[in-house]
Design an enzyme around this catalytic site. Structure first.
Site, PDB file in Angstrom:
ATOM      1  N   ASP A 147       1.552   9.813  -4.518  1.00  0.00           N
ATOM      2  CA  ASP A 147       0.940   8.890  -3.556  1.00  0.00           C
ATOM      3  C   ASP A 147      -0.571   9.118  -3.420  1.00  0.00           C
ATOM      4  OD1 ASP A 147       1.065   6.830  -1.700  1.00  0.00           O
ATOM      5  OD2 ASP A 147       2.699   7.715  -0.548  1.00  0.00           O
ATOM      6  N   GLU A 180      -0.965   4.353  -6.013  1.00  0.00           N
ATOM      7  CA  GLU A 180      -2.242   4.240  -5.287  1.00  0.00           C
ATOM      8  C   GLU A 180      -2.512   2.797  -4.883  1.00  0.00           C
ATOM      9  OE1 GLU A 180      -3.964   2.086  -7.585  1.00  0.00           O
ATOM     10  OE2 GLU A 180      -5.774   3.169  -6.975  1.00  0.00           O
ATOM     11  N   TRP A 181      -1.422   2.015  -4.854  1.00  0.00           N
ATOM     12  CA  TRP A 181      -1.395   0.689  -4.225  1.00  0.00           C
ATOM     13  C   TRP A 181      -2.300  -0.346  -4.904  1.00  0.00           C
ATOM     14  CZ3 TRP A 181      -3.414   4.325  -0.112  1.00  0.00           C
ATOM     15  CH2 TRP A 181      -2.406   5.234   0.265  1.00  0.00           C
ATOM     16  N   GLY A 182      -2.732  -0.052  -6.113  1.00  0.00           N
ATOM     17  CA  GLY A 182      -3.579  -1.007  -6.816  1.00  0.00           C
ATOM     18  C   GLY A 182      -5.031  -0.959  -6.366  1.00  0.00           C
ATOM     19  N   ASP A 202       2.514  -1.466   0.656  1.00  0.00           N
ATOM     20  CA  ASP A 202       3.968  -1.332   0.821  1.00  0.00           C
ATOM     21  C   ASP A 202       4.663  -2.661   1.101  1.00  0.00           C
ATOM     22  OD1 ASP A 202       3.355   1.280   0.531  1.00  0.00           O
ATOM     23  OD2 ASP A 202       4.206   1.946   2.440  1.00  0.00           O
TER      24      ASP A 202
HETATM   25  C1  GLA Z   1       3.113   5.285   1.170  1.00  0.00           C
HETATM   26  C2  GLA Z   1       3.849   4.718  -0.049  1.00  0.00           C
HETATM   27  C3  GLA Z   1       5.287   4.432   0.335  1.00  0.00           C
HETATM   28  C4  GLA Z   1       5.960   5.706   0.830  1.00  0.00           C
HETATM   29  C5  GLA Z   1       5.174   6.296   1.988  1.00  0.00           C
HETATM   30  C6  GLA Z   1       5.682   7.656   2.385  1.00  0.00           C
HETATM   31  O1  GLA Z   1       3.003   4.330   2.175  1.00  0.00           O
HETATM   32  O2  GLA Z   1       3.214   3.575  -0.518  1.00  0.00           O
HETATM   33  O3  GLA Z   1       5.992   3.893  -0.763  1.00  0.00           O
HETATM   34  O4  GLA Z   1       6.019   6.624  -0.228  1.00  0.00           O
HETATM   35  O5  GLA Z   1       3.799   6.435   1.680  1.00  0.00           O
HETATM   36  O6  GLA Z   1       4.961   8.217   3.439  1.00  0.00           O
END
Ligand code: GLA
Length: 402
Positions: A147, A180-182, A202
């Protein structure tokens, strides 16, 4: 000759230190992850139950392999800096849990973070990458989701590369899942680093909409789908765009779950279930184990589908498959049922990325309905249907040999 040998030796010595473990994800990884349903309430009993249910429910037989513990398994580091599992919630320890999962013919995954702490405030891997990778390898970890919380000014590419090197050094093959969400366009650089990368923030248990948490937002299935625009050219065998883990079975309607699952298959997305596998309704189970939909996701070509047409709230997606076949998905995003009359013969589909094309006026195709599990005619006649709100019709086209 000597020069050639030298070059080969050089190639291998370089590649030993500069590559992920190749070939571990030739098709999108399939499994289950604790986060979407369980969040921080995770413990070893939950993980054992998930592994048992993966087998008993038929999910394993359908192709699901990885049992991944997300955030909140961590305890403290020992005096030498090695991370330990939380002794209260994981009293038997991670090695025993990995053994339990492996004994069922499944693979074991874990979660960490490139920063000082994880998103839930547990110890992150920053500064401990090689030690953490070694510890995971001793435990028998096969999959690492990594993450991006608490990373300050870290450079994403460098941080993820450090962990790749650490995993490599530890020696046990690990699927490396970048989360890392892009934010730093991992699709442009992560092919050499990991096997999959999140493309968005998310997911939420909502089909169409946004959940505002104050400092961050989570996204509905349709919002995440829209954020995949333009990314398909970066995905392929062993390097996948990851639109996040699934929310099938977590509270949307059956139609919405079916549409969510179908679109993830059209996207060649990793299929990580996020529901309670031990308490699935028959409908949830049927969706998650639909072999014909899964075959679209797992198709060996690994070509992510393309949005061919968007007419108001109706979208038509195409995905090239092996043996000259195609998957087609009609998606109704509207709140109302929608009539479809798709006259194949007036359509030509071109995919410059894969080099594949169909001219329906010049070729004929048999149509198989992937949710009804039956053949429904050919492309000679228009496809007509009423698609309920937030639902799909997902088809497979097989060339009619002349
Ligand atoms: C981030 C990630 C999620 C999950 C949470 C856990 O938000 O994007 O998929 O792993 O952390 O805390």
């Amino acid at each position: 000759m000597r020069r050639t040998l030298l070059l080969i030796a050089l190639f291998f010595s370089v590649s030993l230190h500069a590559q992920k473990f190749d070939g571990l994800a030739l098709t999108p990884p399939m499994g289950w992850n604790s986060w979407n349903k369980i969040g921080c309430e995770v413990n070893e009993g939950v993980i054992r139950a998930a592994a048992d249910a993966m087998v008993a429910s038929g999910m394993q037989a359908a192709g699901y392999r990885y049992i991944v513990i997300d955030d909140c398994w961590h305890g403290q580091r020992d005096g030498d800096g090695f991370i330990q599992a939380d002794p209260v919630h994981f009293p038997s320890g991670m090695k025993a849990l990995a053994d339990y999962v492996h004994a069922r013919g499944l693979k074991f995954g874990i979660y960490s973070d490139a920063g000082w702490t994880t998103c839930a405030g547990r110890p992150g891997s920053r500064g401990y990458e090689y030690q953490d990778a070694l510890q995971y390898s001793r435990w028998g970890v096969d999959y690492l989701k990594y993450d991006w919380c608490a990373t300050g000014d870290l450079n994403a590419r460098e941080a993820y590369t450090t962990m790749r090197e650490a995993l490599r050094k530890a020696g046990r093959p690990v699927v490396f899942s970048l989360c890392e969400w892009g934010n730093h366009q991992p699709w442009l650089w992560a092919k050499e680093v990991g096997h999959l990368w999140r493309t968005t923030g998310d997911i939420a248990v909502i089909f169409d909409g946004v959940v505002d948490h104050g400092s961050w937002k989570s996204w509905g299935v349709m919002q995440i789908l829209d954020m995949q625009e333009g990314l398909r050219v970066h995905a392929g065998p062993d390097h996948w765009n990851d639109p996040d883990m699934m929310e099938v079975g977590n509270g949307m309607s059956v139609a919405e779950d079916r549409a969510h699952f179908s679109m993830w298959c059209m996207l060649a997305a990793p299929l990580m279930a996020g529901n309670d596998l031990g308490a699935m309704t028959p409908e949830t189970r049927e969706i998650l184990t639909n072999a014909e939909a899964i075959a679209v996701d797992q198709d060996a070509l690994g070509i992510q589908g393309l949005k061919y047409l968007a007419l108001d709230s109706l979208e038509v997606w195409f995905k090239p498959l092996v043996d000259g076949e195609w998957a087609v998905c009609f998606l109704n995003r509207s709140k109302l049922p929608r009539k479809v009359a798709f006259d194949w013969k007036s359509h030509q589909v071109r995919d410059d990325f894969s080099g594949r094309a169909i001219d329906f006026s010049a070729s004929q195709w048999k149509i198989r309905d992937l949710w009804a599990h039956r053949e429904i005619g050919t492309t000679r006649k228009p496809f007509t249907a009423v698609i309920p709100s937030h639902d799909v019709r997902m088809l497979r086209l097989l060339p009619v040999k002349k």
